[in-house]
Motif scaffolding. Sequence first.
Motif, PDB file in Angstrom:
ATOM      1  N   LEU A 135       0.833  -1.200   0.000  1.00  0.00           N
ATOM      2  CA  LEU A 135       0.000   0.000   0.000  1.00  0.00           C
ATOM      3  C   LEU A 135       0.870   1.254   0.000  1.00  0.00           C
ATOM      4  N   VAL A 136       1.936   1.254   0.782  1.00  0.00           N
ATOM      5  CA  VAL A 136       2.858   2.393   0.825  1.00  0.00           C
ATOM      6  C   VAL A 136       3.552   2.566  -0.522  1.00  0.00           C
ATOM      7  N   LEU A 137       3.998   1.459  -1.118  1.00  0.00           N
ATOM      8  CA  LEU A 137       4.669   1.529  -2.418  1.00  0.00           C
ATOM      9  C   LEU A 137       3.736   2.088  -3.485  1.00  0.00           C
ATOM     10  N   ASP A 138       2.484   1.641  -3.477  1.00  0.00           N
ATOM     11  CA  ASP A 138       1.499   2.129  -4.441  1.00  0.00           C
ATOM     12  C   ASP A 138       1.258   3.623  -4.258  1.00  0.00           C
ATOM     13  N   ALA A 139       1.155   4.073  -3.004  1.00  0.00           N
ATOM     14  CA  ALA A 139       0.911   5.497  -2.734  1.00  0.00           C
ATOM     15  C   ALA A 139       2.074   6.361  -3.205  1.00  0.00           C
ATOM     16  N   ILE A 140       3.301   5.902  -2.987  1.00  0.00           N
ATOM     17  CA  ILE A 140       4.476   6.658  -3.436  1.00  0.00           C
ATOM     18  C   ILE A 140       4.460   6.801  -4.956  1.00  0.00           C
ATOM     19  N   ASP A 141       4.114   5.719  -5.645  1.00  0.00           N
ATOM     20  CA  ASP A 141       4.137   5.744  -7.105  1.00  0.00           C
ATOM     21  C   ASP A 141       3.108   6.706  -7.661  1.00  0.00           C
ATOM     22  N   HIS A 142       1.849   6.641  -7.175  1.00  0.00           N
ATOM     23  CA  HIS A 142       0.832   7.488  -7.806  1.00  0.00           C
ATOM     24  C   HIS A 142       0.810   8.911  -7.270  1.00  0.00           C
ATOM     25  N   LYS A 143       1.400   9.147  -6.079  1.00  0.00           N
ATOM     26  CA  LYS A 143       1.464  10.529  -5.568  1.00  0.00           C
ATOM     27  C   LYS A 143       2.760  11.227  -5.974  1.00  0.00           C
ATOM     28  N   GLY A 144       3.789  10.440  -6.342  1.00  0.00           N
ATOM     29  CA  GLY A 144       4.991  11.044  -6.890  1.00  0.00           C
ATOM     30  C   GLY A 144       6.121  11.288  -5.924  1.00  0.00           C
ATOM     31  N   SER A 145       5.898  11.111  -4.632  1.00  0.00           N
ATOM     32  CA  SER A 145       6.970  11.343  -3.660  1.00  0.00           C
ATOM     33  C   SER A 145       6.641  10.659  -2.343  1.00  0.00           C
ATOM     34  N   PRO A 191      13.811  -1.631 -11.705  1.00  0.00           N
ATOM     35  CA  PRO A 191      13.043  -2.711 -12.346  1.00  0.00           C
ATOM     36  C   PRO A 191      12.405  -3.654 -11.327  1.00  0.00           C
ATOM     37  N   ALA A 192      13.128  -3.935 -10.246  1.00  0.00           N
ATOM     38  CA  ALA A 192      12.556  -4.794  -9.203  1.00  0.00           C
ATOM     39  C   ALA A 192      11.362  -4.113  -8.540  1.00  0.00           C
ATOM     40  N   GLY A 193      11.480  -2.805  -8.328  1.00  0.00           N
ATOM     41  CA  GLY A 193      10.368  -2.061  -7.743  1.00  0.00           C
ATOM     42  C   GLY A 193       9.162  -2.031  -8.647  1.00  0.00           C
ATOM     43  N   ASP A 194       9.406  -1.863  -9.953  1.00  0.00           N
ATOM     44  CA  ASP A 194       8.303  -1.874 -10.935  1.00  0.00           C
ATOM     45  C   ASP A 194       7.571  -3.209 -10.923  1.00  0.00           C
ATOM     46  N   LYS A 195       8.347  -4.293 -10.882  1.00  0.00           N
ATOM     47  CA  LYS A 195       7.758  -5.627 -10.885  1.00  0.00           C
ATOM     48  C   LYS A 195       6.932  -5.858  -9.625  1.00  0.00           C
ATOM     49  N   LEU A 196       7.482  -5.462  -8.483  1.00  0.00           N
ATOM     50  CA  LEU A 196       6.768  -5.639  -7.222  1.00  0.00           C
ATOM     51  C   LEU A 196       5.479  -4.827  -7.211  1.00  0.00           C
ATOM     52  N   LEU A 197       5.527  -3.609  -7.710  1.00  0.00           N
ATOM     53  CA  LEU A 197       4.339  -2.762  -7.718  1.00  0.00           C
ATOM     54  C   LEU A 197       3.275  -3.318  -8.660  1.00  0.00           C
ATOM     55  N   GLU A 198       3.695  -3.771  -9.844  1.00  0.00           N
ATOM     56  CA  GLU A 198       2.740  -4.299 -10.819  1.00  0.00           C
ATOM     57  C   GLU A 198       1.982  -5.499 -10.255  1.00  0.00           C
ATOM     58  N   ASP A 199       2.712  -6.474  -9.725  1.00  0.00           N
ATOM     59  CA  ASP A 199       2.062  -7.666  -9.175  1.00  0.00           C
ATOM     60  C   ASP A 199       1.419  -7.386  -7.829  1.00  0.00           C
ATOM     61  N   GLY A 200       2.011  -6.456  -7.080  1.00  0.00           N
ATOM     62  CA  GLY A 200       1.469  -6.128  -5.767  1.00  0.00           C
ATOM     63  C   GLY A 200       0.100  -5.488  -5.832  1.00  0.00           C
ATOM     64  N   ARG A 201      -0.157  -4.730  -6.891  1.00  0.00           N
ATOM     65  CA  ARG A 201      -1.478  -4.112  -7.035  1.00  0.00           C
ATOM     66  C   ARG A 201      -2.571  -5.169  -7.205  1.00  0.00           C
ATOM     67  N   SER A 202      -2.227  -6.276  -7.846  1.00  0.00           N
ATOM     68  CA  SER A 202      -3.198  -7.362  -7.955  1.00  0.00           C
ATOM     69  C   SER A 202      -3.520  -7.936  -6.583  1.00  0.00           C
ATOM     70  N   LEU A 203      -2.514  -8.047  -5.738  1.00  0.00           N
ATOM     71  CA  LEU A 203      -2.730  -8.547  -4.373  1.00  0.00           C
ATOM     72  C   LEU A 203      -3.580  -7.566  -3.566  1.00  0.00           C
TER      73      LEU A 203
END
Length: 302
Positions: free
Chosen positions: A9-19, A61-73
């Motif tokens: 949830l924290v990783l997703d928030a950082i990505d879409h909020k930008g910081s 790249p590892a962060g991108d992969k984790l975020l992509e699959d993590g959003r499904s979870l």
Amino acid sequence: MKLTLDALLVLDAIDHKGSFAAAAKELYRVPSAITYTIRKLEQDLDAPLFDRSGHKAELTPAGDKLLEDGRSLLRAASELEAAVKRTATGWESELRIALSDILPQCDLLCLVNEFYQENCGTQIKISREVLQGAWDTLTSGRADLTIGAPGMIPSGGGYHYEKMGSIRFLFVTTPDHPLTKLKKPLTEADILIHRAVAAADSSRNLPVLTTALLTGQQVLTVPDLETKCQAHRDGLGVGYVPEYMVHEDIISGNLTSLGVASPLPLAEIYMAWPTGEKGKALDWFIQRLREHSLWRNVFEKQ
């Protein structure tokens, strides 16, 4: 298991909020807590998730992969949580409503006030979305009900939708704009050389939409329709806006509506919700939206 839903949830928030700081604000946490969560996650996974070599942390790249699959979870967990709560009481603990910026908020707030008279304990969370963002919140599992979604209905299914009405758009400029001197319906060639104002699509996953922008045209991008209308009043550009939002400006002379050779058709507006069993709160709002004459000053009379 070292990976937690909270860390995702924290990783997703950082990505879409930008910081990190903006994510902390959205999640109602202090920035140091966000930093600690990410550093611990990196240590647990033994993988760097952000490249911190520049001025702004960027996903590896590892962060991108984790975020992509993590959003499904995250979506799966959210759906499971909602299903359990509906089974236990029938009333959801929280109902997330996405309201498109094409509709004013006042009618929805009146409806929420009426809902509170039920005293069911359901918490209401309203988000404001632009263009395809209204659909994206639903298809990504971030909303239980979307109101005012545009007619570009995404494929894939998994949701019910109903048309709410249609909205007329006008092409507007300030009264002293050079386009007002042309005594004819405006062509694309006439419009192309003048700056347009556009509201940025808030979609995170679905392809973003642009409305009536021309290839090669200079564009001022703003966050929503309310800001777009103000930019038109300030003479910062030309473009289409919902008629009801500038009705008073045209009467007062702040803005001028110009005829165009290829005007926009009426914009169809929808409400939508996920398929499957509905909780009592979601059902309550759907039924009231069907019964009430909400946004009567917005939709074209059929």
